[in-house]
Write a protein that holds these residues in place. Structure first.
Motif, PDB file in Angstrom:
ATOM      1  N   GLN A  21       0.817  -1.202   0.000  1.00  0.00           N
ATOM      2  CA  GLN A  21       0.000   0.000   0.000  1.00  0.00           C
ATOM      3  C   GLN A  21       0.857   1.261   0.000  1.00  0.00           C
ATOM      4  O   GLN A  21       0.529   2.254  -0.660  1.00  0.00           O
ATOM      5  CB  GLN A  21      -0.933  -0.001   1.223  1.00  0.00           C
ATOM      6  N   ARG A  22       1.957   1.204   0.719  1.00  0.00           N
ATOM      7  CA  ARG A  22       2.864   2.355   0.713  1.00  0.00           C
ATOM      8  C   ARG A  22       3.475   2.556  -0.668  1.00  0.00           C
ATOM      9  O   ARG A  22       3.643   3.687  -1.135  1.00  0.00           O
ATOM     10  CB  ARG A  22       3.956   2.168   1.756  1.00  0.00           C
ATOM     11  N   ALA A  23       3.810   1.424  -1.328  1.00  0.00           N
ATOM     12  CA  ALA A  23       4.366   1.526  -2.671  1.00  0.00           C
ATOM     13  C   ALA A  23       3.340   2.086  -3.647  1.00  0.00           C
ATOM     14  O   ALA A  23       3.661   2.902  -4.522  1.00  0.00           O
ATOM     15  CB  ALA A  23       4.852   0.153  -3.139  1.00  0.00           C
ATOM     16  N   ILE A  24       2.092   1.647  -3.484  1.00  0.00           N
ATOM     17  CA  ILE A  24       1.025   2.165  -4.355  1.00  0.00           C
ATOM     18  C   ILE A  24       0.834   3.652  -4.123  1.00  0.00           C
ATOM     19  O   ILE A  24       0.651   4.440  -5.065  1.00  0.00           O
ATOM     20  CB  ILE A  24      -0.273   1.383  -4.118  1.00  0.00           C
ATOM     21  N   ALA A  25       0.871   4.041  -2.846  1.00  0.00           N
ATOM     22  CA  ALA A  25       0.717   5.463  -2.541  1.00  0.00           C
ATOM     23  C   ALA A  25       1.851   6.272  -3.154  1.00  0.00           C
ATOM     24  O   ALA A  25       1.638   7.378  -3.672  1.00  0.00           O
ATOM     25  CB  ALA A  25       0.666   5.667  -1.031  1.00  0.00           C
ATOM     26  N   ALA A  26       3.074   5.706  -3.096  1.00  0.00           N
ATOM     27  CA  ALA A  26       4.210   6.407  -3.698  1.00  0.00           C
ATOM     28  C   ALA A  26       4.033   6.525  -5.211  1.00  0.00           C
ATOM     29  O   ALA A  26       4.335   7.562  -5.812  1.00  0.00           O
ATOM     30  CB  ALA A  26       5.508   5.662  -3.373  1.00  0.00           C
ATOM     31  N   ARG A  27       3.522   5.455  -5.835  1.00  0.00           N
ATOM     32  CA  ARG A  27       3.291   5.518  -7.268  1.00  0.00           C
ATOM     33  C   ARG A  27       2.201   6.534  -7.608  1.00  0.00           C
ATOM     34  O   ARG A  27       2.285   7.237  -8.607  1.00  0.00           O
ATOM     35  CB  ARG A  27       2.894   4.133  -7.803  1.00  0.00           C
ATOM     36  N   GLN A  28       1.186   6.583  -6.752  1.00  0.00           N
ATOM     37  CA  GLN A  28       0.139   7.579  -6.978  1.00  0.00           C
ATOM     38  C   GLN A  28       0.713   8.992  -6.899  1.00  0.00           C
ATOM     39  O   GLN A  28       0.300   9.884  -7.650  1.00  0.00           O
ATOM     40  CB  GLN A  28      -0.974   7.404  -5.936  1.00  0.00           C
ATOM     41  N   ASP A  29       1.662   9.184  -5.987  1.00  0.00           N
ATOM     42  CA  ASP A  29       2.294  10.499  -5.890  1.00  0.00           C
ATOM     43  C   ASP A  29       3.042  10.829  -7.183  1.00  0.00           C
ATOM     44  O   ASP A  29       3.008  11.965  -7.661  1.00  0.00           O
ATOM     45  CB  ASP A  29       3.251  10.535  -4.700  1.00  0.00           C
TER      46      ASP A  29
ATOM     47  N   MET B 231      -4.866   3.913 -16.163  1.00  0.00           N
ATOM     48  CA  MET B 231      -4.476   2.665 -15.502  1.00  0.00           C
ATOM     49  C   MET B 231      -4.555   2.823 -13.987  1.00  0.00           C
ATOM     50  O   MET B 231      -5.077   1.954 -13.271  1.00  0.00           O
ATOM     51  CB  MET B 231      -3.050   2.280 -15.917  1.00  0.00           C
ATOM     52  N   SER B 232      -4.048   3.936 -13.474  1.00  0.00           N
ATOM     53  CA  SER B 232      -4.101   4.182 -12.032  1.00  0.00           C
ATOM     54  C   SER B 232      -5.526   4.265 -11.534  1.00  0.00           C
ATOM     55  O   SER B 232      -5.872   3.713 -10.481  1.00  0.00           O
ATOM     56  CB  SER B 232      -3.350   5.477 -11.699  1.00  0.00           C
ATOM     57  N   ALA B 233      -6.394   4.949 -12.305  1.00  0.00           N
ATOM     58  CA  ALA B 233      -7.793   5.077 -11.888  1.00  0.00           C
ATOM     59  C   ALA B 233      -8.504   3.731 -11.905  1.00  0.00           C
ATOM     60  O   ALA B 233      -9.312   3.421 -11.018  1.00  0.00           O
ATOM     61  CB  ALA B 233      -8.505   6.073 -12.801  1.00  0.00           C
ATOM     62  N   ILE B 234      -8.196   2.888 -12.895  1.00  0.00           N
ATOM     63  CA  ILE B 234      -8.829   1.569 -12.991  1.00  0.00           C
ATOM     64  C   ILE B 234      -8.377   0.690 -11.828  1.00  0.00           C
ATOM     65  O   ILE B 234      -9.186   0.020 -11.179  1.00  0.00           O
ATOM     66  CB  ILE B 234      -8.497   0.909 -14.345  1.00  0.00           C
ATOM     67  N   GLU B 235      -7.081   0.676 -11.541  1.00  0.00           N
ATOM     68  CA  GLU B 235      -6.574  -0.145 -10.446  1.00  0.00           C
ATOM     69  C   GLU B 235      -7.131   0.303  -9.103  1.00  0.00           C
ATOM     70  O   GLU B 235      -7.419  -0.524  -8.230  1.00  0.00           O
ATOM     71  CB  GLU B 235      -5.050  -0.090 -10.413  1.00  0.00           C
TER      72      GLU B 235
ATOM     73  N   ILE C 259      -6.512  -1.071 -20.361  1.00  0.00           N
ATOM     74  CA  ILE C 259      -7.374   0.103 -20.165  1.00  0.00           C
ATOM     75  C   ILE C 259      -8.716  -0.102 -20.847  1.00  0.00           C
ATOM     76  O   ILE C 259      -9.773   0.249 -20.306  1.00  0.00           O
ATOM     77  CB  ILE C 259      -6.662   1.358 -20.694  1.00  0.00           C
ATOM     78  N   THR C 260      -8.699  -0.693 -22.035  1.00  0.00           N
ATOM     79  CA  THR C 260      -9.945  -0.959 -22.752  1.00  0.00           C
ATOM     80  C   THR C 260     -10.875  -1.839 -21.934  1.00  0.00           C
ATOM     81  O   THR C 260     -12.077  -1.569 -21.820  1.00  0.00           O
ATOM     82  CB  THR C 260      -9.637  -1.635 -24.103  1.00  0.00           C
ATOM     83  N   LYS C 261     -10.337  -2.891 -21.360  1.00  0.00           N
ATOM     84  CA  LYS C 261     -11.153  -3.793 -20.520  1.00  0.00           C
ATOM     85  C   LYS C 261     -11.727  -3.031 -19.325  1.00  0.00           C
ATOM     86  O   LYS C 261     -12.905  -3.181 -18.977  1.00  0.00           O
ATOM     87  CB  LYS C 261     -10.301  -4.968 -20.035  1.00  0.00           C
ATOM     88  N   GLY C 262     -10.889  -2.209 -18.666  1.00  0.00           N
ATOM     89  CA  GLY C 262     -11.375  -1.444 -17.524  1.00  0.00           C
ATOM     90  C   GLY C 262     -12.468  -0.469 -17.898  1.00  0.00           C
ATOM     91  O   GLY C 262     -13.442  -0.294 -17.159  1.00  0.00           O
ATOM     92  N   LEU C 263     -12.337   0.159 -19.074  1.00  0.00           N
ATOM     93  CA  LEU C 263     -13.349   1.118 -19.522  1.00  0.00           C
ATOM     94  C   LEU C 263     -14.674   0.426 -19.832  1.00  0.00           C
ATOM     95  O   LEU C 263     -15.753   0.935 -19.498  1.00  0.00           O
ATOM     96  CB  LEU C 263     -12.851   1.868 -20.763  1.00  0.00           C
ATOM     97  N   VAL C 264     -14.600  -0.740 -20.477  1.00  0.00           N
ATOM     98  CA  VAL C 264     -15.830  -1.476 -20.796  1.00  0.00           C
ATOM     99  C   VAL C 264     -16.535  -1.918 -19.516  1.00  0.00           C
ATOM    100  O   VAL C 264     -17.753  -1.756 -19.360  1.00  0.00           O
ATOM    101  CB  VAL C 264     -15.505  -2.684 -21.699  1.00  0.00           C
TER     102      VAL C 264
END
Length: 589
Positions: free
Chosen positions: A359-367, A426-430, A555-560
């Motif tokens: 979770q910390r790594a994800i937060a860092a990536r979000q930053d 990608m970040s929003a879908i994940e 991304i296409t799969k996430g959008l659908v």
């Protein structure tokens, strides 16, 4: 002389007959008496033989009776004979051992005196049913025998029937099933505790396990955690006696001091579980067991287990289980159950630690992505606008000289912008933060716009782009911009992986109450090994590794799916590929 001679001759004849009884005799009265004597001796011989056989049978029966009596007396389960009033008429040695009294003291006593008071009426009903219905009856009772904790037993009774008359009593077998019940309780506790460990909140899980342990597994359950400095801190304690628990929790500060000389300190230092079967005052095992913790002493723990919780070989916590009010004593099998629980807990705590790290790594990536979206998109937009301005405002000669370079800059800026948008999508879908604005839209105008958008690209690749509109007017429930992004990704991929002269067909139709879109190409197809992974991020076929970033289909799969649809692929190498996806049909106004 003749008289003496005659007498002598008679005696000799009689002696001769006695010596040879089987010789034939002459007919007459004397011969008849001789035959009767022979028959009498024969019958006497048979009678003696029969008596010998009866004696042998009697001895065998006596031996069998002794074997049966020994089997009855020394059987490991309780055998009783009861009358209609539940009084004991006969009992074996196991019955005497059950109550700790001589067998003679049991005879005439009522069996109801050995069961828990609230079950005495049930036991009488058990015997009454066996006798009146003349059937075998099985029930489970709780026995309360002086000198030992209450235990569960299976009671089976069968009627004793005297001919055609009424049942005169019943034969009853009692089997102690307390060990089986205890095993079931341990399994139930371990199952429930394992369910708690699915939570990624380690502290909450450990507290819940302590609460579950009482009274399923122990009378006292304590969970302590070890901090980075090696200090022990109490997390949770649970008690079978709630009144005692409330009193002890109010004074729990300072109860977890660890001394090297205590059993708890040894368990932590050696990273090994410890079992004290009997900690009652005066017992050999009582020395050094619970003196570190006034809580255990006040609770009257008479049997204790200390089980360290290990994570990567280091002690991160400790389970303490105590038996007090129940009177039970822990065994090595109970310790094995506690060790199993501690092992599962250690793995759960490690998973929680890894999850927190992820979770910390994800937060860092979000930053980082936030930095990309805010600090790079704006300068990139400035570059794009400047290039567009230069292309429009430059004089004709200068535009011709520098136009090629400016076009390259513009394409590079557009490509960088698409990359940034893909990363943000990608970040929003994940993260489950992808927003869609769903409304009703006509399908035909969307397909026409798609054809216009890719007409030039398809012509450059010498690929035919064919649009197959639905046969009737059709509206789809979607986010228009996101649907165009999906179609654009699929058509762009089809053009990219089609050879010159290929054909791409885009179609839409209603199927089973939903709108089915399809993008079909006549390209080389997707290898079978790659096909299951095409919608994963950063996954591409080796031959296509330099033709994209591996994010488009993810991304296409996430959008659908964000618009309530689903997507799949059908492909055959050397023939082509068809990407199909569904979206909800718009309701008629």
């Amino acid at each position: 002389m003749e008289e003496r001679g005659g007498t002598a001759g008679l005696s000799g004849g009689a002696l001769a007959r006695d010596a040879a009884p089987d010789e034939p005799h002459p007919r007459g009265e004397g011969g008849t008496r001789a035959g009767d004597a022979v028959e009498l001796r024969r019958e006497l011989h048979e009678l003696r033989a029969r008596m010998n056989q009866l004696e042998a049978d009697y001895q065998e029966a006596q031996s069998s009776n002794r074997d049966l009596a020994e089997l009855y007396d020394f059987a490991p389960i309780v055998y009783l004979t009861l009358d209609a009033a539940c009084r004991i008429r006969a009992a074996n040695q196991a019955a005497a051992a059950l109550v700790g009294r001589p067998r003679g003291n049991l005879l005439g006593r009522s069996l109801t005196g050995l069961v828990a008071p609230d079950q005495r009426a049930l036991l009488r009903a058990h015997v009454r049913r066996c006798l009146t219905e003349r059937i075998r009856v099985d029930d489970e009772f709780s026995f309360a025998v002086r000198g030992r904790p209450a235990f569960a037993a299976q009671v089976t009774s069968a009627p004793i029937i005297d001919g055609e008359g009424p049942s005169v009593g019943c034969k009853t077998v009692i089997v102690d099933i307390s060990a089986l019940k205890w095993s079931q309780r341990k399994l139930q506790f371990l199952t429930r505790a394992s369910g708690c460990l699915t939570s990624l909140d380690a502290a909450a899980s450990l507290a819940r396990i302590a609460q579950l342990a009482v009274p399923l597994f122990a009378d006292v359950a304590i969970v302590d955690l070890v901090d980075d400095s090696g200090e022990l801190h109490r997390l949770e304690s649970a008690f079978a006696d709630e009144l005692l628990g409330d009193k002890l929790r109010a004074t729990r500060a300072g109860l977890a001091r660890v001394h090297d000389g205590t059993a708890l300190g040894r368990a932590l230092r050696e990273r090994e579980p410890m079992l004290f079967v009997d900690c009652t005052p005066g017992s050999p095992a009582a020395s050094g067991a619970p003196e570190h913790d006034a809580l255990l002493m006040a609770a009257g723990a008479c049997s204790i287990m200390y089980v360290p919780i290990l994570v990567r070989g280091d002690v991160c916590g400790l389970f303490t289980f105590g038996a007090s009010t129940s009177g039970r004593q822990f065994t090595s099998a109970d310790l094995a159950t506690a060790v199993d629980l501690a092992s599962r807990t250690g793995m759960a705590m490690e998973n929680a630690r890894l999850y927190e790290k992820a979770q910390r790594a994800i937060a860092a990536r979000q930053d980082v992505l936030s930095f990309v979206s805010h600090d790079l998109r704006n300068p990139l937009m400035g570059i794009t606008l400047t290039v567009e301005s230069m292309l429009r405002g430059a004089p004709g000669d200068e535009r011709r000289r520098s136009g090629v370079q400016l076009q390259r800059v513009r394409r590079a800026a557009q490509q960088m912008r698409r990359m940034i948008e893909d990363l943000l999508d990608m970040s929003a879908i994940e993260g489950g933060r992808l927003n869609v604005d769903v409304a009703s839209h006509e399908v035909v105008p969307l397909l026409d716009e798609l054809a216009e958008l890719f007409a030039g690209v398809a012509a450059t690749k010498r690929t035919t782009l064919e649009i197959a509109p639905p046969p009737v007017a059709l509206a789809v429930s979607c986010d228009r911009q996101r649907l165009m992004q999906v179609l654009s990704n699929l058509v762009d991929n089809a053009i990219k992986f089609s050879s010159e002269g290929g054909r791409i067909t885009v179609s839409a139709r209603v199927q089973d109450g939903i709108v089915l879109f399809a993008v079909k190409d006549t390209g080389s197809g997707i290898p079978a090994a790659v096909r299951p992974h095409v919608f994963e991020q950063f996954r591409q076929a080796r031959e296509a590794a330099r033709q994209g970033r591996g994010l488009g289909l993810f991304i296409t799969k996430g959008l659908v799916e964000a618009q309530g649809g689903s997507i799949w692929v059908d492909s055959e190498e050397g023939v082509g590929t068809t990407f199909s996806f569904t979206l909800p049909l718009a309701l008629a106004p």
